[in-house]
Design a protein around this motif. Structure first.
Motif, PDB file in Angstrom:
ATOM      1  N   ASP A 180      84.781 -39.444   9.140  1.00 51.59           N
ATOM      2  CA  ASP A 180      86.030 -39.923   9.470  1.00 51.59           C
ATOM      3  C   ASP A 180      86.235 -39.770  10.933  1.00 51.59           C
ATOM      4  O   ASP A 180      86.853 -40.813  11.756  1.00 51.59           O
ATOM      5  CB  ASP A 180      87.225 -39.711   8.636  1.00 51.59           C
ATOM      6  N   TYR A 205      90.367 -49.171   8.351  1.00 51.96           N
ATOM      7  CA  TYR A 205      90.293 -48.182   7.112  1.00 51.96           C
ATOM      8  C   TYR A 205      90.758 -48.757   5.721  1.00 51.96           C
ATOM      9  O   TYR A 205      90.531 -48.266   4.747  1.00 51.96           O
ATOM     10  CB  TYR A 205      91.411 -46.955   7.444  1.00 51.96           C
ATOM     11  N   LYS A 208      87.677 -49.111   3.814  1.00 50.80           N
ATOM     12  CA  LYS A 208      86.770 -47.900   3.118  1.00 50.80           C
ATOM     13  C   LYS A 208      86.639 -47.982   1.918  1.00 50.80           C
ATOM     14  O   LYS A 208      87.581 -48.187   0.871  1.00 50.80           O
ATOM     15  CB  LYS A 208      87.671 -46.799   3.390  1.00 50.80           C
TER      16      LYS A 208
END
Length: 285
Positions: A180, A205, A208
């Protein structure tokens, strides 16, 4: 083990619908992507046996030649969806240099005749206050992205990119914060490139652990390119791989890998992000 596509399996605490790919447990229900479902049912049908990477690739990607990285990524995603831990597996165990083995108990169960009584759609208890806040947050993000997708299509600027969270593909799955950190460093460094538009971290994100194609991500975030990568470990070395995909045709226009000996991880993140951002930015035109 029943081969009927309408049968449901119990795998550990989960009920798996072979036909729809739905997973249900304790009021939670999610849907597996097709290849994840193939992997899980293949492992479940031979629970306790060690299946090689070649066997799993042939089952999940029949007639398609893909790299072992595709399997590692799919297993990593499947573990996360099952709530499994590679270090203390309750579902999928890695057998070093041999393959993978399903260690959870497996049994067949029949679907009830009344869909309202289906174990795949149990009545969920009201969410706790903290859960309600998280649900509201994710609903808000989803609504924003849905709104963006519903806007009239506009050609994204050719010098625009989204950086997706790098995947942790280590056997122990203990390098996610490091992965990350590389993504965050990359977003920062690319954002400082003159004339380059970079999707904000919150939007990137959102994807993700989601099985979305580069084209789908690019369309939602209004960018022309998608940059993603992974972190792997072999012995005492870390390998960080990165690739840049052009959304218009799905072609990988640049890729590279970087081997480093673990040390100052902040320094490694900054060094790799600098090298990747320079190389990737040169391809954005």
């Amino acid at each position: 083990m029943s081969n009927s596509p309408s049968a449901t399996l119990r795998v550990g605490d989960w009920r798996v619908n072979r036909l729809t790919g739905e997973l249900a447990r304790d009021g939670a229900c999610l849907r597996l992507e097709e290849r994840s479902l193939r992997l899980l049912t293949c492992l479940a049908d031979r629970a306790g046996d060690v299946l090689s990477a070649e066997e799993l690739l042939a089952h999940a990607w029949p007639g398609v030649v893909v790299s072992p990285d595709s399997l590692y990524q799919a297993i990593t995603l499947l573990r996360r969806q099952l709530g499994d831990d590679a270090r203390n597996p309750r579902y999928i165990a890695t057998v070093s240099r041999r393959g993978y083995r399903l260690v959870a108990a497996v049994s067949d169960t029949a679907l009830p005749a009344d869909p309202a009584a289906s174990p795949l759609a149990p009545a969920a208890p009201p969410p706790a206050p903290r859960q309600r806040k998280r649900i509201a947050l994710f609903a808000g993000v989803a609504a924003v992205l849905a709104g963006l997708a519903a806007l009239p299509l506009a050609m994204p600027g050719s010098r625009s990119v989204a950086v997706l969270p790098f995947l942790d593909l280590t056997d122990e799955m203990n390098e996610e914060p490091f992965a990350d950190g590389i993504s965050e460093e990359l977003i920062g460094k690319l954002s400082r490139q003159p004339g380059l538009s970079v999707a904000p971290p919150g939007a990137s994100y959102y994807y993700k652990d989601k099985r979305a194609t580069a084209a789908e991500v690019a369309r939602a975030l209004k960018v022309a390119y998608v940059l993603d990568g992974s972190v792997r470990r072999s012995g005492g070395a870390l390998r960080i791989a990165a690739r840049l995909t052009r959304a218009a045709d799905g072609f990988v226009v640049w890729s590279d890998s970087y081997d480093r000996t673990p040390g100052d991880k902040l320094a490694i993140q900054a060094e790799i992000a600098t090298a990747v951002s320079r190389a990737a930015a040169a391809q954005l035109h």
